[in-house]
Structures are given as C-alpha cells and as structure tokens.
Design a protein around this motif. Sequence first.
Motif, PDB file in Angstrom:
ATOM      1  N   ARG B 226       5.790   3.912  -2.129  1.00 36.08           N
ATOM      2  CA  ARG B 226       5.680   5.486  -2.386  1.00 36.08           C
ATOM      3  C   ARG B 226       4.041   5.613  -2.881  1.00 36.08           C
ATOM      4  O   ARG B 226       3.718   6.668  -2.478  1.00 36.08           O
ATOM      5  CB  ARG B 226       6.350   5.727  -3.735  1.00 36.08           C
ATOM      6  CG  ARG B 226       7.749   5.854  -3.652  1.00 36.08           C
ATOM      7  CD  ARG B 226       8.217   7.368  -3.491  1.00 36.08           C
ATOM      8  NE  ARG B 226       9.356   7.388  -2.986  1.00 36.08           N
ATOM      9  CZ  ARG B 226      10.547   7.176  -3.497  1.00 36.08           C
ATOM     10  NH1 ARG B 226      10.438   6.675  -4.863  1.00 36.08           N
ATOM     11  NH2 ARG B 226      11.778   7.173  -2.998  1.00 36.08           N
ATOM     12  N   ASP B 229       2.317   5.894   0.445  1.00 35.68           N
ATOM     13  CA  ASP B 229       2.359   7.420   0.908  1.00 35.68           C
ATOM     14  C   ASP B 229       1.176   8.184   0.398  1.00 35.68           C
ATOM     15  O   ASP B 229       0.590   9.005   1.335  1.00 35.68           O
ATOM     16  CB  ASP B 229       3.723   8.058   0.625  1.00 35.68           C
ATOM     17  CG  ASP B 229       4.698   7.252   1.391  1.00 35.68           C
ATOM     18  OD1 ASP B 229       4.523   6.795   2.541  1.00 35.68           O
ATOM     19  OD2 ASP B 229       5.977   7.472   0.818  1.00 35.68           O
ATOM     20  N   ALA B 230       0.927   8.041  -0.900  1.00 35.16           N
ATOM     21  CA  ALA B 230       0.005   8.984  -1.513  1.00 35.16           C
ATOM     22  C   ALA B 230      -1.317   8.866  -0.914  1.00 35.16           C
ATOM     23  O   ALA B 230      -2.289   9.525  -1.224  1.00 35.16           O
ATOM     24  CB  ALA B 230      -0.009   8.564  -2.843  1.00 35.16           C
ATOM     25  N   PHE B 233      -3.850  11.325   2.195  1.00 33.53           N
ATOM     26  CA  PHE B 233      -5.019  12.072   2.180  1.00 33.53           C
ATOM     27  C   PHE B 233      -6.359  11.532   1.574  1.00 33.53           C
ATOM     28  O   PHE B 233      -7.269  12.094   1.214  1.00 33.53           O
ATOM     29  CB  PHE B 233      -5.010  13.487   1.568  1.00 33.53           C
ATOM     30  CG  PHE B 233      -3.919  14.525   2.467  1.00 33.53           C
ATOM     31  CD1 PHE B 233      -4.419  15.148   3.234  1.00 33.53           C
ATOM     32  CD2 PHE B 233      -2.549  14.488   2.052  1.00 33.53           C
ATOM     33  CE1 PHE B 233      -3.624  16.010   4.076  1.00 33.53           C
ATOM     34  CE2 PHE B 233      -1.798  15.402   2.836  1.00 33.53           C
ATOM     35  CZ  PHE B 233      -2.118  16.043   3.692  1.00 33.53           C
ATOM     36  N   GLU B 236      -8.984   9.124  -3.405  1.00 34.55           N
ATOM     37  CA  GLU B 236      -9.184  10.368  -4.446  1.00 34.55           C
ATOM     38  C   GLU B 236      -7.956  11.170  -4.493  1.00 34.55           C
ATOM     39  O   GLU B 236      -7.416  11.140  -5.696  1.00 34.55           O
ATOM     40  CB  GLU B 236     -10.430  11.250  -4.343  1.00 34.55           C
ATOM     41  CG  GLU B 236     -10.686  11.921  -5.676  1.00 34.55           C
ATOM     42  CD  GLU B 236     -11.961  12.461  -5.436  1.00 34.55           C
ATOM     43  OE1 GLU B 236     -12.118  13.403  -4.819  1.00 34.55           O
ATOM     44  OE2 GLU B 236     -12.803  12.179  -6.234  1.00 34.55           O
ATOM     45  N   ASP B 237      -7.416  11.610  -3.435  1.00 35.67           N
ATOM     46  CA  ASP B 237      -6.037  11.848  -3.509  1.00 35.67           C
ATOM     47  C   ASP B 237      -4.896  11.194  -4.016  1.00 35.67           C
ATOM     48  O   ASP B 237      -4.087  11.759  -4.910  1.00 35.67           O
ATOM     49  CB  ASP B 237      -5.760  12.574  -1.941  1.00 35.67           C
ATOM     50  CG  ASP B 237      -5.071  14.034  -2.204  1.00 35.67           C
ATOM     51  OD1 ASP B 237      -5.922  14.900  -2.217  1.00 35.67           O
ATOM     52  OD2 ASP B 237      -3.969  14.056  -1.881  1.00 35.67           O
ATOM     53  N   ALA B 239      -5.397   8.792  -6.108  1.00 34.16           N
ATOM     54  CA  ALA B 239      -5.523   8.911  -7.531  1.00 34.16           C
ATOM     55  C   ALA B 239      -5.245   9.978  -8.224  1.00 34.16           C
ATOM     56  O   ALA B 239      -4.573  10.040  -9.474  1.00 34.16           O
ATOM     57  CB  ALA B 239      -7.099   8.591  -7.871  1.00 34.16           C
ATOM     58  N   ALA B 240      -5.344  11.275  -7.771  1.00 34.35           N
ATOM     59  CA  ALA B 240      -5.011  12.233  -8.514  1.00 34.35           C
ATOM     60  C   ALA B 240      -3.525  12.375  -8.525  1.00 34.35           C
ATOM     61  O   ALA B 240      -2.761  13.254  -9.284  1.00 34.35           O
ATOM     62  CB  ALA B 240      -5.404  13.692  -7.544  1.00 34.35           C
ATOM     63  N   LEU B 241      -2.503  11.730  -7.506  1.00 32.79           N
ATOM     64  CA  LEU B 241      -1.187  11.672  -7.603  1.00 32.79           C
ATOM     65  C   LEU B 241      -0.664  10.670  -8.496  1.00 32.79           C
ATOM     66  O   LEU B 241       0.232  10.115  -8.550  1.00 32.79           O
ATOM     67  CB  LEU B 241      -0.611  11.612  -6.398  1.00 32.79           C
ATOM     68  CG  LEU B 241      -0.876  12.781  -5.489  1.00 32.79           C
ATOM     69  CD1 LEU B 241      -0.491  12.738  -3.809  1.00 32.79           C
ATOM     70  CD2 LEU B 241      -0.125  13.963  -5.713  1.00 32.79           C
ATOM     71  N   GLY B 242      -1.559   9.972  -9.232  1.00 35.27           N
ATOM     72  CA  GLY B 242      -1.260   9.107 -10.325  1.00 35.27           C
ATOM     73  C   GLY B 242      -1.020   7.580  -9.877  1.00 35.27           C
ATOM     74  O   GLY B 242      -0.534   6.939 -10.570  1.00 35.27           O
ATOM     75  N   VAL B 243      -1.762   7.378  -8.733  1.00 35.40           N
ATOM     76  CA  VAL B 243      -1.530   6.132  -8.178  1.00 35.40           C
ATOM     77  C   VAL B 243      -2.887   5.160  -8.724  1.00 35.40           C
ATOM     78  O   VAL B 243      -3.884   5.534  -8.679  1.00 35.40           O
ATOM     79  CB  VAL B 243      -1.568   6.008  -6.686  1.00 35.40           C
ATOM     80  CG1 VAL B 243      -1.478   4.793  -6.015  1.00 35.40           C
ATOM     81  CG2 VAL B 243      -0.311   6.789  -6.112  1.00 35.40           C
TER      82      VAL B 243
END
Lengths: 254, 345
Positions: B226, B229-230, B233, B236-237, B239-243
């Motif tokens: 998962r 997948d994040a 993009f 940084e994207d 990281a913004a999705l909590g990864v």
Amino acid sequence: MSVVAENLIWGVKRRTIVQDVSLSVAPGETLGLIGPNGSGKSSLLRLLAGLKRPASGRVQINGQDIAQVPRKALSRQVAFVQQSAATDTNVTVADVVRLGRTPHRSALAGWSEADEVAVTQALDRVEMGTRRKQPWQTLSGGERQRLHIARALAQSPQVMFLDEPTNHLDIHHQIEILRMVRDLDLTSIIALHDLNLAAMFCDRIVVLESGAVRACGTPAAVLTPETLHDVFRVSAHVSGSPESGRPHIRFSPE
Amino acid sequence: MSSGVSEDGAARLVLFLCLSLVALIAAVAAATAFGDYNIGLRTVFLSVTNELGLTGAEIAPIEQSVIWNLRLSRALVAALAGAGLALCGAILQALLRNALAEPFVLGVSAGASTGAVCVIVLGIGAGSLSLSLGAFAGAFAAFALVALLSNGATSGPNHTILAGVAASQLFNALTSYIVTTSGNAQQARDVMFWLLGSFGGVRWPDFQLLLIVVIVSFVICILMARSLDAFTFGDEDAAALGVPVVRIRLVLFGVTALLTATIVSMVGAIGFVGLVVPHAARYVVGPMHMRLLPACAMVGAVFMVIADIASRMIATQQTVPIGVVTALVGVPFFAIILYRARPQA
C-alpha cells in the motif's frame, strides 16, 4: 479545525528561508499565502502541513502540536495538494482517488464501505464521478488538478493545504478550482501567485517577504498600493469591486 | 464489502494467479523431463512421489538421481530466482519512479561479480561456499557505496540511479582489471560463464536458503504494498498520505539488495528479468502493488524456468548461459518500453 503557527523558523544550511512566522487560521477559513518568488510560500506551507520539520517553533492543528502526532494519524486530518504532481504510471482516475484512503487503511485491510463512500463523494464533488476508469495520462491539466483535490478530499481531512493549485491552468479553470476549494466545508490554506484571485477567494491573506510575514488581514486591508510596491515591486491601482466589495488590482506598466 | 471495481480486479488476479501456477507446474515438470536425455513425465511424477514417500515405484537409480538431485532442484531454484528478481524490479521501479529501473541499476550485481572474481581468480578462500560469500560481500559493498553516494537514497530517484551507474562502472572496471592482470584463460572462461549466469551446480541447500529469503522478502513487500502505491506521485506525496518515506525506502532497498545478492551469489548475474517481468505483469493486473507483486513473482518464476529450458535446448551438447537467453528476450522488450516511453507529441 484551527491552524496556529508560533515562531516558525526553517532553513537550508545557513540560509534561513522561513523567519519567525506566526499566524493563525480559524476553522472553516480560507487563507491565502502570497509573496514574490523565493519568499518562502512553499516552505511555509510544508511546515504547516507537517511535511517539513521546523528548526524551531511549532504548529498546532486543533490545539494539538503536530510534531507529537504520528505521520499517519496526521494524514487523516490534513491533506496536501502539490503543484502539478504527475506520474508515468498507467493509473486510472479511480486508482488515484483511492490513494487518498491510504492513511485510513492498515497494511492488509480490504476495501471498506467507508472507503468507497469517501471516494465516490470526492469524485462527485469535483464532478468526475462518471470517469472512474479513464486513464490519468489522458486527462487535461485542469482535470488532473481537480483529481488531486478529489484525492485530498478522499482523505476526509479537516484542513487542506494547496501549493499553487492554479498553476498552468487557463482563467476559467483557475476560478473553477478556487471556487471549489472556497466552498469546501474545511479550513484551507492556499499558496497563490495571482493577487486578484487571492483577493477574490480568500477570507484573509498573509503576505510573505523574504520568509517573514509582511502583512496579514482581509484582502482589502492587505492589498494596498504601498504593500504591492514594497513587496512585489510593482505600481498598481487598487479599486473596490462594486459587487463584492473585494479589492481589484490593476497594474500599471511603470 | 468490496466495490464493483475492485471485485473485477480481484477475480482477474485470482484467475491469473491460478493460471500461472498451472503454467509454473507444467514448466517445472518440463524442465525436469527435458535435458541431455529426456525422461518421461510419468517417471518424473513417480520419482517425485517416491521421494516424498507416497509411492514405491521402480525407477532406475540414475534416473531418480538426475530427476531429484539435478533437474528438479535446478528448476525450483530457477523459479525462485525469477520470482525474486521480478519482485526486485517491481519494487525499484516504484521507489525510483523509473520505468527502466531493475535490480542491477543499483550496481549490486556488478559488486557481486567483483566479489566472486576475487574468489575465483585471486583465490581468496576456496570452494563454492566462499565464492557465494565473496559475491555476497561484493553485492553489499556495492549497495553501501550507492547508499553513501545518494545520501541513503534520500536525494531523489535520479540521484540514486546515477549513483548505481557509477557503482556498476567502478565494480565492472575492478572485475576486468582483476581478470586481465591475474587470470589465466581457464579462469577467464569460468568468470565469463558465471557473469552471464548459470543454474548448473545448484543443489537442494541453495533451494532451501533461497526459499527462505524469497518468502521473507515477499512478505515484507506485501506488507508495504500500500505504501508503495502512495509513491505514485513522488516522495512528498507519499509523505502527505501518511507513509514513513525514509523508513520504507531503506527497508525496501535493503530487501532488494538482500534478494539480489543472494540470487547473484548462487546463479550469477542474470539480467533483464527484473526489467521485463514487472512491465508485462502490469499490463495484466494493473499498477497497484497488492496485485502486481504476486503477479510479478509468478510470471518471473515461469519465465525463468522456461528460459532455463531454452538455455539447455538451444545448442546441442552445450548449455547457453541463462543471461544470454534472458537478454535475447529482454532487449527487444527493453526497446519496446523505450519506444513507448518517448515523449508524446
């Protein structure tokens, strides 16, 4: 949710990029960050969203210090829309918005009813609900930006940060995107280049110059010919727009 | 409850995995039956059930030995190596966001080769165990160099790829230097054969070790699917999705290095599997890693077993190095990817 920053300082090596910034955003408010190139808008936005750690100072979202909140928990409250993020991967519209559910899912969890509802609502909100199977590569610039906002909405955030969401869009799509963001029922903080758009859509505006807050207040209070001259080095006439009472800026060539 | 969209995909994945499992069993059976002299499939089947203690059929000891000790272990190691390399390719393509990334991009195989050559030519230690250890040490030296040059892979995908290219060049130069200054003709031939990959000489202990490494790596990768997948993009994207970007990167680069080093130390540097298979799998099951990774493992396994059969069948009385076969298939595919990846007018 409120966003409060206290004395944020951040830099790279010995160059300070954000200098002692404090600001506060009320729940539901739309705040514009403006400033010349290199004034620290993007860096400040990332500090506020918790994507960068400040050298000193702190950010509180709804009274909680975000440095104390785990990354994943923070992403359930705060969404960040990068400027024109792209990919070479052959993903569909639905795939992209589903990514927004990442912070809500554990490593092996299946796709829940709540996930599906969030994705459907987010797609409908940006009017792309009928295009779930369309490949990302075939979308126009405006559609891609709307999709990024849908993905951020699928995170079910209470605060949304947007870094120049209107870049490379034509004027119709610029206004469409900003109207959509303003009408969302959440706190939003937007870095913007276009001063008239900032005046039209923001409740309040923060003007940055060399990483420090130069002015902060309603568009009418902030966008004065003096500030525009000092910060952006342009001469401009500012008139009140008759319908909205918001300022309208006309630049002069001198 | 799943949505209609994901149910379609899930059914397709299950069907695909079942089909590829059948294909894998068929390929392994074929790899065990065909060779310098062919053995009937019935004998192969009975031989395996004999070994498992299920039957007590009469089989010539020589055939029993060829099937069990030579061909079956070789086919299963080939399957695991293919699965592992394909998995590495999928991971690196996602982390580096580059369609042309594969295990050898990190210079790991070049490092392993240098390590192996040190053992073969310079005679540091002796025997097959130390050859594997040499390859392993070389692989991790290369990995450490790349990590150092790219600040622990935090300074961007292109930076990491450039660091990998630099490491590959350095270790390839070292290998050539050692071979040309110290080796004799026979050693050069041994080295060359090893550099192009060979499943000759693998035995059951290799299989057991590789099985453990592949399973552990696969489980780690699936747990992080998962998060991968994040990265669609960018960092940084994600990281913004909590990864937790830095941690995921380091763990997955480590897994990739471990898998590649284990495989290269056993069977040599086999190119293009890691590049070709993930792209092929993506066409069938899509780019999301929860589906892509199992599909890659299965396709990689089938591909490698078939490539191994081909390497033994192309030339009579001789085994073509497996790397030659995979490259003959891989290079045209590489060209197609390059052609498709050109900027759209």
